[in-house]
Scaffold this motif. Structure first.
Motif, PDB file in Angstrom:
ATOM      1  N   MET A  10       1.240 -56.419  -5.054  1.00 44.49           N
ATOM      2  CA  MET A  10       3.112 -57.174  -5.411  1.00 44.49           C
ATOM      3  C   MET A  10       3.719 -57.507  -3.968  1.00 44.49           C
ATOM      4  N   LEU A  11       2.775 -56.803  -2.449  1.00 44.99           N
ATOM      5  CA  LEU A  11       3.703 -56.914  -1.175  1.00 44.99           C
ATOM      6  C   LEU A  11       2.881 -58.862  -0.733  1.00 44.99           C
ATOM      7  N   GLY A  12       1.846 -58.629  -1.090  1.00 49.01           N
ATOM      8  CA  GLY A  12       0.813 -60.497  -1.272  1.00 49.01           C
ATOM      9  C   GLY A  12       1.978 -61.648  -1.704  1.00 49.01           C
ATOM     10  N   ILE A  13       2.207 -61.202  -2.525  1.00 46.55           N
ATOM     11  CA  ILE A  13       3.004 -61.650  -3.630  1.00 46.55           C
ATOM     12  C   ILE A  13       4.255 -62.212  -2.543  1.00 46.55           C
ATOM     13  N   CYS A  14       5.108 -60.658  -2.443  1.00 46.48           N
ATOM     14  CA  CYS A  14       5.914 -60.675  -2.211  1.00 46.48           C
ATOM     15  C   CYS A  14       6.474 -61.833  -1.133  1.00 46.48           C
ATOM     16  N   SER A  15       5.014 -61.274  -0.099  1.00 44.97           N
ATOM     17  CA  SER A  15       5.493 -61.894   1.356  1.00 44.97           C
ATOM     18  C   SER A  15       5.006 -63.707   1.639  1.00 44.97           C
ATOM     19  N   ILE A 105       8.612 -55.962  17.307  1.00 46.95           N
ATOM     20  CA  ILE A 105       7.505 -56.616  18.302  1.00 46.95           C
ATOM     21  C   ILE A 105       7.271 -57.733  18.142  1.00 46.95           C
ATOM     22  N   CYS A 106       7.347 -58.764  16.928  1.00 45.41           N
ATOM     23  CA  CYS A 106       7.041 -59.781  16.586  1.00 45.41           C
ATOM     24  C   CYS A 106       8.467 -61.121  17.131  1.00 45.41           C
ATOM     25  N   GLY A 107       9.752 -59.634  16.839  1.00 42.32           N
ATOM     26  CA  GLY A 107      10.609 -60.714  17.220  1.00 42.32           C
ATOM     27  C   GLY A 107      11.322 -60.829  19.228  1.00 42.32           C
ATOM     28  N   LEU A 108      10.557 -59.914  19.362  1.00 42.61           N
ATOM     29  CA  LEU A 108      10.377 -59.828  21.359  1.00 42.61           C
ATOM     30  C   LEU A 108       9.930 -60.649  22.025  1.00 42.61           C
ATOM     31  N   GLY A 109       8.972 -60.774  20.944  1.00 46.37           N
ATOM     32  CA  GLY A 109       7.964 -62.395  21.419  1.00 46.37           C
ATOM     33  C   GLY A 109       7.974 -63.694  21.380  1.00 46.37           C
ATOM     34  N   LEU A 110       9.185 -63.441  20.250  1.00 45.62           N
ATOM     35  CA  LEU A 110       9.398 -65.061  19.945  1.00 45.62           C
ATOM     36  C   LEU A 110      11.385 -65.720  20.638  1.00 45.62           C
ATOM     37  N   LEU A 111      11.782 -64.033  20.790  1.00 46.30           N
ATOM     38  CA  LEU A 111      12.634 -64.560  21.513  1.00 46.30           C
ATOM     39  C   LEU A 111      12.017 -64.878  23.192  1.00 46.30           C
ATOM     40  N   ALA A 112      11.156 -64.195  23.665  1.00 49.24           N
ATOM     41  CA  ALA A 112      10.436 -63.869  24.574  1.00 49.24           C
ATOM     42  C   ALA A 112       9.997 -65.466  24.868  1.00 49.24           C
ATOM     43  N   PHE A 113       8.685 -65.783  24.737  1.00 50.33           N
ATOM     44  CA  PHE A 113       8.372 -67.143  24.886  1.00 50.33           C
ATOM     45  C   PHE A 113       8.130 -68.149  23.661  1.00 50.33           C
ATOM     46  N   PHE A 114       9.342 -67.728  23.021  1.00 50.08           N
ATOM     47  CA  PHE A 114       9.265 -69.182  21.766  1.00 50.08           C
ATOM     48  C   PHE A 114      11.115 -69.994  22.233  1.00 50.08           C
ATOM     49  N   ARG A 115      11.308 -69.476  22.653  1.00 52.30           N
ATOM     50  CA  ARG A 115      12.431 -69.096  22.997  1.00 52.30           C
ATOM     51  C   ARG A 115      13.552 -69.544  21.553  1.00 52.30           C
ATOM     52  N   ARG A 116      13.232 -68.507  20.915  1.00 54.02           N
ATOM     53  CA  ARG A 116      14.036 -68.088  19.730  1.00 54.02           C
ATOM     54  C   ARG A 116      15.423 -67.501  20.151  1.00 54.02           C
ATOM     55  N   ARG A 117      16.930 -68.327  19.130  1.00 52.65           N
ATOM     56  CA  ARG A 117      17.839 -67.012  19.444  1.00 52.65           C
ATOM     57  C   ARG A 117      17.884 -66.386  18.969  1.00 52.65           C
ATOM     58  N   ARG A 118      18.668 -65.302  19.213  1.00 53.03           N
ATOM     59  CA  ARG A 118      19.075 -63.999  18.212  1.00 53.03           C
ATOM     60  C   ARG A 118      19.057 -64.296  16.883  1.00 53.03           C
ATOM     61  N   THR A 119      19.963 -64.702  16.644  1.00 54.15           N
ATOM     62  CA  THR A 119      20.376 -65.618  15.147  1.00 54.15           C
ATOM     63  C   THR A 119      19.443 -65.614  14.508  1.00 54.15           C
ATOM     64  N   ASP A 120      17.876 -66.625  14.508  1.00 51.24           N
ATOM     65  CA  ASP A 120      17.569 -66.528  14.326  1.00 51.24           C
ATOM     66  C   ASP A 120      16.744 -65.645  12.346  1.00 51.24           C
ATOM     67  N   THR A 121      16.119 -65.878  11.500  1.00 57.84           N
ATOM     68  CA  THR A 121      16.145 -64.958  10.625  1.00 57.84           C
ATOM     69  C   THR A 121      13.788 -64.646  10.774  1.00 57.84           C
ATOM     70  N   ILE A 122      13.614 -63.980  10.164  1.00 52.37           N
ATOM     71  CA  ILE A 122      12.428 -63.398  10.453  1.00 52.37           C
ATOM     72  C   ILE A 122      12.411 -62.788   8.843  1.00 52.37           C
ATOM     73  N   PRO A 123      10.773 -63.519   8.197  1.00 50.61           N
ATOM     74  CA  PRO A 123      10.830 -62.471   6.719  1.00 50.61           C
ATOM     75  C   PRO A 123       9.922 -61.471   7.219  1.00 50.61           C
ATOM     76  N   PHE A 124      10.884 -60.063   6.199  1.00 48.03           N
ATOM     77  CA  PHE A 124      10.576 -58.815   7.099  1.00 48.03           C
ATOM     78  C   PHE A 124       9.268 -58.119   5.533  1.00 48.03           C
ATOM     79  N   VAL A 125       8.694 -58.798   4.745  1.00 50.59           N
ATOM     80  CA  VAL A 125       7.931 -58.555   3.633  1.00 50.59           C
ATOM     81  C   VAL A 125       6.991 -58.855   4.101  1.00 50.59           C
ATOM     82  N   PRO A 126       6.605 -59.653   4.924  1.00 52.78           N
ATOM     83  CA  PRO A 126       4.968 -59.247   5.828  1.00 52.78           C
ATOM     84  C   PRO A 126       4.649 -58.296   6.771  1.00 52.78           C
ATOM     85  N   PHE A 127       5.912 -57.942   7.091  1.00 51.94           N
ATOM     86  CA  PHE A 127       5.476 -57.507   7.764  1.00 51.94           C
ATOM     87  C   PHE A 127       5.565 -55.877   7.263  1.00 51.94           C
ATOM     88  N   LEU A 128       5.793 -55.326   6.235  1.00 54.58           N
ATOM     89  CA  LEU A 128       5.525 -54.610   5.689  1.00 54.58           C
ATOM     90  C   LEU A 128       4.477 -54.027   4.914  1.00 54.58           C
TER      91      LEU A 128
END
Length: 138
Positions: A10-15, A105-128
């Motif tokens: 289920m987590l794989g399909i939903c991810s 951890i992923c969000g901090l990495g995206l903010l620091a190294f890939f110039r993403r903004r704080r308002t960008d979204t990240i899918p949560f289920v893959p982290f689950l």
């Protein structure tokens, strides 16, 4: 044993759905929830109170989604409700905390190294999914 593989599936399909569509289909999640209830009726590994506590975590995430005006997805709450059926209250809280730590951890990495903004979204289920795989490994 079947519950572990069902939840992993289920987590794989939903991810995959969450990554590519930024949505989780509620029909898929509800079908896995029905399977989880049937597996619980056959195996009875955790108490009904633990299952209700695990599902309540998902309900709280759905309420948080309402209060945050969509910053947290309702689908994430649905997924956590179903994982609560399989894992119970303690296991579902471990899954949620692990997923939140990995997302941070992923969000901090995206903010620091890939110039993403704080308002960008990240899918949560893959982290689950990653959190659950870590739970199985430990």
């Amino acid at each position: 044993m079947i519950a572990k593989y069902t939840l992993l599936g289920m987590l794989g399909i939903c991810s995959v759905e969450d990554i590519y569509r930024q949505k989780v289909h509620s029909v898929v999640v509800l079908l896995f929830g029905i399977v989880g209830v049937m597996v619980h009726l056959l195996q009875r590994q955790i108490s009904i109170y633990s299952i209700l506590a695990g599902a309540a975590i998902g309900v709280l995430v759905m309420l948080l989604s309402r209060m945050a005006k969509g910053m947290v997805g309702v689908g994430d709450g649905l997924v956590l409700m179903v994982t609560g059926i399989y894992l119970g209250g303690t296991g579902n809280m471990q899954l949620l905390c692990g997923g939140l730590i990995l997302t941070a951890i992923c969000g901090l990495g995206l903010l620091a190294f890939f110039r993403r903004r704080r308002t960008d979204t990240i899918p949560f289920v893959p982290f689950l999914l990653l959190s659950y795989m870590g739970m199985l490994w430990l």
